[in-house]
Design an enzyme around this catalytic site. Structure first.
Site, PDB file in Angstrom:
ATOM      1  N   HIS A   1     -11.721   6.735   2.199  1.00 60.10           N
ATOM      2  CA  HIS A   1     -11.438   8.203   2.105  1.00 60.10           C
ATOM      3  C   HIS A   1     -12.823   8.817   1.597  1.00 60.10           C
ATOM      4  CE1 HIS A   1      -9.284  11.571  -0.045  1.00 60.10           C
ATOM      5  NE2 HIS A   1      -8.252  11.136   0.546  1.00 60.10           N
TER       6      HIS A   1
ATOM      7  N   LYS B   1      -4.515   7.539  -0.331  1.00 58.88           N
ATOM      8  CA  LYS B   1      -3.122   7.170  -0.352  1.00 58.88           C
ATOM      9  C   LYS B   1      -3.235   6.692   1.389  1.00 58.88           C
ATOM     10  CE  LYS B   1       0.191   9.855  -0.619  1.00 58.88           C
ATOM     11  NZ  LYS B   1       1.175  10.726  -1.202  1.00 58.88           N
TER      12      LYS B   1
ATOM     13  N   GLU C   1       0.791  -1.244  -0.028  1.00 58.90           N
ATOM     14  CA  GLU C   1      -0.054   0.065   0.002  1.00 58.90           C
ATOM     15  C   GLU C   1       0.985   1.163   0.196  1.00 58.90           C
ATOM     16  OE1 GLU C   1      -2.365   3.174   0.155  1.00 58.90           O
ATOM     17  OE2 GLU C   1      -3.126   1.044  -0.402  1.00 58.90           O
TER      18      GLU C   1
ATOM     19  N   ASN D   1     -18.667   2.100  -4.974  1.00 64.22           N
ATOM     20  CA  ASN D   1     -17.506   1.359  -4.006  1.00 64.22           C
ATOM     21  C   ASN D   1     -17.853   0.156  -3.460  1.00 64.22           C
ATOM     22  OD1 ASN D   1     -16.175   2.084  -0.722  1.00 64.22           O
ATOM     23  ND2 ASN D   1     -15.305   2.411  -2.453  1.00 64.22           N
TER      24      ASN D   1
ATOM     25  N   HIS E   1     -15.149   9.067  -9.579  1.00 63.23           N
ATOM     26  CA  HIS E   1     -15.426   7.480  -9.737  1.00 63.23           C
ATOM     27  C   HIS E   1     -14.904   7.072 -11.016  1.00 63.23           C
ATOM     28  CE1 HIS E   1     -19.646   8.198  -7.455  1.00 63.23           C
ATOM     29  NE2 HIS E   1     -18.870   7.867  -6.618  1.00 63.23           N
TER      30      HIS E   1
ATOM     31  N   CYS F   1     -18.909   7.160   1.807  1.00 61.90           N
ATOM     32  CA  CYS F   1     -19.435   5.748   2.116  1.00 61.90           C
ATOM     33  C   CYS F   1     -20.883   5.658   1.719  1.00 61.90           C
ATOM     34  CB  CYS F   1     -19.478   5.502   3.755  1.00 61.90           C
ATOM     35  SG  CYS F   1     -17.807   5.458   4.243  1.00 61.90           S
TER      36      CYS F   1
ATOM     37  N   ALA G   1     -11.735  -0.863  -9.846  1.00 64.70           N
ATOM     38  CA  ALA G   1     -12.702  -0.253 -10.787  1.00 64.70           C
ATOM     39  C   ALA G   1     -12.358  -0.020 -12.270  1.00 64.70           C
ATOM     40  CB  ALA G   1     -12.953   1.178 -10.330  1.00 64.70           C
TER      41      ALA G   1
END
Length: 497
Positions: A90, A82, A35, A480, A434, A93, A468
């Site tokens: 981030h 990040k 990551e 998401n 998106h 939701c 995605a």
């Protein structure tokens, strides 16, 4: 097995990558999870959902710039997380299942095995891990907007139950527990200590390229040297950075790679093509009184509409913001206000497509991101956005909001013609963050496909992409939870094989 060799290397600990790593580790595999950012553990600014706007342009954001847009707003800054959990750590939701209509379009585009019936049980697996709560915080203004939309002819919907491909208004579901986000990292990885040697977390680490030997992905190159994968490398870096990593590794359009001095491993012209998004306009109003304080994420009501009744699914979506959303309008000279609201029409299935390209052969350089907003030849995206501004005004004019609305801030009541509305909305457009489609999934006879329906990269053994970027077409809702489903589906496919 040496300390630097694992069964699987997962690049990107984001929305899908966290799930892929967890599921493989649960099945007894040794996983290296890379990551680019830090852990989200014990970081309230990440975990507390109400704080999500402060993450934009922060240390947890790649904050990508885009290329100048001849017909759109080139000042848009695309937030990309990040941090462990990626954009699920981030974002705001908003939680939706993918509409059946869109999954049927995926199958028609060559994504065999991704039909609504075939992925429904995968969504159910996500729901067993990820909690959904209602976004209804009891805000009386938000309820007034719901009532106004109903007065404007839209039925009330309970999203994820009544469906969300048809016109209607309702409160969103949010993937949260109480005040805390239920991201993929929270739901699948926390506590990190539980994994022992099953998952080795490489945090704050960038991957410069995928190692390919004899046509097979065998690991990744890091600043500290190679880390090898005995079985597969799985790339989960998102719609900007997954194609970037493939191209840095010699997988992509041959002429582009050669021009940058990158040795071509596989000439795969679809890498970085088919860049999709939900372009978003905004209409802002000032209100007559202070905004009530009740809120979970400030964006809690959704409106879906068909700009043509004959359409098979809603082509327009609006989010209600219980604040003036002046990120793009204020710099353009439009007034703002301390207390107000916004409706943000966005194009659910935009026809304009852009590209992602390498800026150089240096991994540290950001990619060249060109969305080509509002360039589809038929003018579809522009028409939907203009219709959305008009529909937003109709809703704001309903009796339920009569005692709330003080004045329209932007574009302002003097902007009435289609041409003037279009000019305003394109000049001040934003994004719903998106991006998708740049390593699209398709059939083996589709020359533009990057991965097959089992997410395997064409022309390279032992390499998959799961995020995605594999979307063949854009889905008509916030994506998401669909990306979480892709993580589950990828792990399922890997373990089957």
């Amino acid at each position: 097995m040496s300390a630097m060799e694992f069964d699987y290397v997962v690049v990107g600990g984001g929305t899908a990558g966290a799930i892929v790593a967890a599921r493989l580790a649960e099945a007894g595999q040794r996983v290296a999870l890379f990551e680019a950012g830090p852990s989200d553990v014990a970081k309230p600014q990440i975990l507390e959902l109400i704080q999500w706007p402060s993450l934009l342009e922060s240390e947890y954001d790649f904050d990508y710039r885009i290329e100048p847009q001849p017909r759109g707003n080139g000042a848009i800054r695309h937030a990309r997380a990040k941090v462990l959990g990626g954009c699920s750590s981030h974002n705001s939701c908003i939680a939706f299942y993918a509409p059946d209509y869109d999954l049927e379009q995926w199958v028609a585009a060559g994504a065999a095995g991704w039909s609504p019936d075939e992925v429904r049980q995968v969504f159910h697996r996500v729901r067993k891990k990820v909690n959904f709560d209602t976004a209804d915080a009891g805000n009386p203004f938000a309820h007034a907007v719901v009532a106004a939309a109903q007065q404007a002819g839209l039925p009330h919907l309970i999203f994820n139950i009544d469906g969300h491909h048809r016109p209607g208004v309702g409160f969103f579901d949010l993937n949260k527990r109480g005040s805390l986000r239920d991201s993929s990292s929270v739901a699948y990885l926390h506590p990190l200590s539980q994994w022992g040697s099953s998952i080795t977390f490489y945090l704050n680490q960038f991957i410069s390229r995928i190692l390919i030997e004899d046509g097979r992905a065998v690991g990744v190159e890091t600043a500290a040297g190679p880390v090898r994968a005995g079985k597969e490398v799985i790339v989960c870096c998102g719609a900007f950075d997954s194609p970037k990593l493939l191209m840095l590794s010699g997988i992509g359009p041959a002429e582009h790679l050669k021009a940058l001095g990158i040795e071509v491993q596989v000439d795969l012209p679809g890498v970085g093509e088919n860049l999709l998004d939900h372009p978003e306009g905004v209409v802002n109003w000032e209100i007559t009184q202070p905004m009530p304080p009740e809120a979970h994420n400030f964006w809690e009501v959704g409106i879906f509409e068909k700009t043509d009744p004959a359409l098979p699914a809603a082509d327009l979506m609006m989010h209600l913001g219980i604040q003036v959303f002046d990120m793009q309008t204020k710099p353009a000279g439009y007034p703002s206000a301390e207390h107000g609201f916004s409706l943000t029409p966005n194009v659910t299935r935009a026809k304009s497509q852009g590209t992602v390209r390498l800026r150089s052969n240096r991994p540290e350089d950001p990619p060249v991101i060109d969305f080509r907003y509002f360039t589809d030849p038929e003018g579809h995206d522009e028409r939907v956005m203009v219709a959305g501004v008009k529909r937003a005004r109709e809703i704001a004019a309903q009796p339920a909001l009569q005692n709330w609305v003080k004045r329209e801030l932007s574009p302002g009541p003097e902007v009435q013609s289609d041409a003037d509305i279009s000019e305003y909305v394109r000049r001040t457009a934003n994004t719903v963050y998106h991006p998708a489609g740049t390593c699209k999934m398709g059939s083996v006879d589709d020359p533009a496909a990057v991965v097959d329906p089992r997410l395997r990269v064409r022309g390279v053994k032992g390499l998959r992409v799961a995020d995605a970027s594999i979307f063949p077409t854009m889905i008509g809702v916030n994506p998401n939870i669909t990306i979480m489903m892709i993580g589950e589906r990828c792990a399922e496919m890997v373990l089957e094989e």
